[in-house]
Design a protein around this motif. Structure first.
Motif: not given
Length: 705
Positions: A136-151
């Protein structure tokens, strides 16, 4: 004029040249009138489009503010949970924490996902299946450290629930940036669609919530209302660049011409779009177009003098239309003012009568009169909140409840809204199913129906309220009927329209049945009207049966909660009566109270003396209001407890966040004491947390190997 000149004129008029001049003049006149008519219609069309764009801008900004408040609220839950999260916590402990959160009904699931992308626990079950959601995109963005904060994710169709949701996610990391968990709040998109549906734009235009990535979160007026991708459209790229503005375009999705406005959030990568169909605007223009064209054809049959008269008539009609619109606005405002005054006079009658009876009542009857007065005050408070929320379509706060209990609670007060010649009959099913409704809005709806029934029975009659279960449709039906004059079919077809009323000026707002209609439909129900001239009116409110457990109201204690003795409190309010009332209530609790009547005076007192608590109104005259006072006072004394009072504040309504405890007016001494207790408990918890953090920093390090 000589005889020769007269003869020449007569010859001209009787000859072919005169006929040609007449035909030429008539043709010129027709062309001129046609141009005038075309210009008038075009100008009217542009004005209508401008009004539609202005309305779209207001609604778009309202929707964006609603989305930002929702996002802030969900992010607050995630931050609160992340604060106490530890990797060593067991699934059972995490489950108990999740279950203890008072989540909004729109959050269908709050889950904790491990660093490997597999679910650890959710608020629905302590031991969920270790489902792999790493794709899922909303999991991948945090695992790949592409988002800092709320997504905030694109719409996701639940694999099990089959519900469209958007995922609010936030990563939990340690000081070194290592990922410990991902918090996922699944937000039901039907909450937004229900809110958008309440705007009554359906069939007139389009409402959409779109991410700057081009993915549509929610959209009306389309077959597929979720997850459409607009990123490839050149027009959307231009919208992203402009951020805010008007558009008059042919939709690339459904090929419909629309006029609207888009607004981009400054804090979230989202924008809202509101547009009205050009076909809808053309339908509104049609009643104006036909009279103009008919007048122009009539004017084409006469010469210059008739044309001058016709222009005068058109101008008079335009002025009359403007005056009519102005008169209608004033009439609607007059009905609203008169209706509000009527409702408040009824409540004041109950309060005044109860207090007057209380003076002379025997001891055993005093409690009854006190309860009546308190009930009327609560209803006045609810009416005030309803007026403040009217233009914003305030979201309902439903709870699972027993309609019979609500009917019995308000049944004793209904006679105050009726007359002595009207009898109230209750026919309640003792086995009534529970429903999920907003109790305050239900009370308002029932009072509106009772008042309408009273006005329909000028010579008295019977108001009957019946509740029953409908097994065939799994609904609870509440029927309010009267033996009054009834309505014709023409009137019955319009009774739910806002501001429509058959009452005289000042005797009705035209909002009563409109409020009932909006409340029932926002609660997921439906209405059925049964009426005819001469045989009364019956209105049935159908609510879906709720399978959730019944919420039983907890009776408040008669005793005020106690406060620590000797607290130094500074009370700030420009109204001396309110400040005196608050001071007296606090002094009864053993507090040492000093009063100030402006923010400037309060700052002067705070510089000379120290206080434990600052209790301040928000809206006060002068350059400094209560919010600015609180921030200055906290900056000077960080341990100062601040409680802000307000009945209404534009700064709070504009979305400004305050960290202080908030006390809404009107309030009772019990509410004031409870607010102080909450603030004291919050300060105690904060100090304990700081002490634990300091102790943890002083602990010696263990062996490295």
């Amino acid at each position: 004029m000589g005889r020769f000149e007269l003869r020449n004129i007569a010859e001209i008029l009787s000859g072919k040249r005169a006929l040609l001049w007449i035909i030429f003049a008539w043709a010129i006149l027709c062309i001129g009138l046609g141009l005038v008519g075309f210009g008038t219609l075009r100008q009217t069309k542009h004005q209508m489009a401008d009004e539609a764009a202005a309305n779209a801008e207001r609604v778009s900004r309202l929707l964006l503010a609603n989305f930002e408040r929702t996002s802030d609220s969900v992010d607050g839950f995630l931050k609160n949970f992340a604060t106490g999260f530890t990797p060593q916590a067991t699934p059972g402990e995490l489950f108990e924490r999740l279950r203890s959160l008072n989540l909004p009904s729109a959050i269908v699931q709050l889950a904790v996902v491990g660093p490997d992308g597999r679910a650890l626990v959710s608020n629905l079950t302590p031991e969920p299946e270790r489902v792999d959601v790493s794709d899922r995109m909303h999991i991948r963005v945090h695992r790949e450290n592409r988002v800092d904060g709320l997504y905030i994710s694109p719409p996701v169709l639940g694999r099990i629930s089959n519900l469209w949701t958007i995922q609010f996610t936030r990563a939990v990391r340690d000081d070194q940036g290592n990922l410990h968990a991902i918090l996922v709040a699944s937000y039901d998109l039907r909450d937004f669609t229900s809110f958008y549906g309440g705007l009554n734009i359906s069939g007139q235009g389009m409402v959409a919530l779109v991410g700057l990535d081009g993915i549509v979160r929610v959209r009306s007026a389309a077959e597929a209302s979720y997850a459409q991708d607009l990123s490839a459209l050149p027009r959307f790229q231009k919208i992203v660049e402009e951020r805010n503005g008007r558009f008059d375009d042919l939709s690339a999705i459904d090929n419909v011409a629309r006029v609207g406005y888009f607004t981009t959030s400054e804090r979230y990568p989202f924008l809202t779009m509101v547009a009205f169909d050009q076909a809808y605007l053309d339908r509104r223009l049609a009643p104006v177009r036909l009279p103009i064209i008919a007048s122009l054809f009539g004017l084409a049959l006469v010469l210059t003098l008739a044309m001058i008269g016709a222009v005068w008539v058109v101008r008079r009609e335009v002025a009359a239309t403007a005056r009519l619109h102005h008169t209608q606005r004033l009439e609607a405002l007059g009905r609203l003012t008169g209706g509000i005054a009527h409702d408040f006079n009824n409540l004041l009658t109950i309060i005044m009568g109860s207090l007057d009876m209380l003076r002379r009542a025997r001891e055993e009857r005093r409690a009854r009169y006190i309860d009546n007065a308190v009930f009327a005050v609560d209803r006045a408070k609810a009416l005030t909140h309803q007026l403040l929320a009217f233009s914003r379509r305030q979201t309902l706060s439903p709870a699972v409840t027993d309609l019979n209990r609500l009917l019995v609670e308000i049944g004793g007060m209904l006679p105050h809204s009726l007359r002595d010649d009207i009898t109230v009959e209750l026919d309640l099913d003792p086995q009534l199913w529970p429903v999920k409704v907003d109790a305050d809005q239900f009370h308002v709806a029932l009072i509106n129906l009772a008042v309408n029934a009273r006005d329909a029975m000028p010579n008295g009659g019977v108001l009957r309220i019946q509740s029953q279960n409908l097994p065939d449709t799994e609904e609870v039906c509440l029927t309010v009927s009267d033996t009054g004059t009834g309505m014709s079919q023409d009137i019955a077809a319009r009774v739910f329209e806002p501001f429509f009323t058959t009452k005289e000026m000042g005797k009705g707002t035209g909002l009563g049945l409109a409020q009932v209609y909006g409340f029932v439909h926002q609660s997921g129900g439906r209405l059925k009207l049964d009426t005819a001239l001469g045989r009364g009116t019956g209105l049935s409110l159908h609510f879906p049966r709720s399978r959730e457990p019944l919420v039983t109201p907890v009776a408040e204690s008669e005793e005020l909660p106690s406060l620590p003795a000797g607290l130094n409190v500074l009370v700030v309010d420009d109204n001396p009566d309110i400040s005196a009332l608050a001071a007296n209530a606090l002094e009864e609790q053993g507090c040492i109270v000093k009063q100030a009547h402006s923010a400037t005076e309060a700052m002067s007192i705070l510089r000379r003396a120290s206080f434990d608590i600052l209790l301040s109104d928000i809206v006060m005259p002068g350059e400094m209001d209560g919010i600015s006072l609180a921030r200055l006072a906290k900056a000077a004394s960080p341990d100062l407890i601040v409680i802000l009072m307000t009945g209404y504040s534009e700064r709070l309504e504009g979305g400004e966040v305050v960290e202080s405890e908030l006390l809404l007016k009107p309030f009772a001494p019990r509410d004031l004491t409870a607010a102080l207790q909450r603030a004291l408990e919050a300060l105690a918890s904060e100090r304990k947390a700081e002490a634990r953090a300091g102790q943890k920093q002083r602990e010696p390090l263990g062996p490295i190997f």
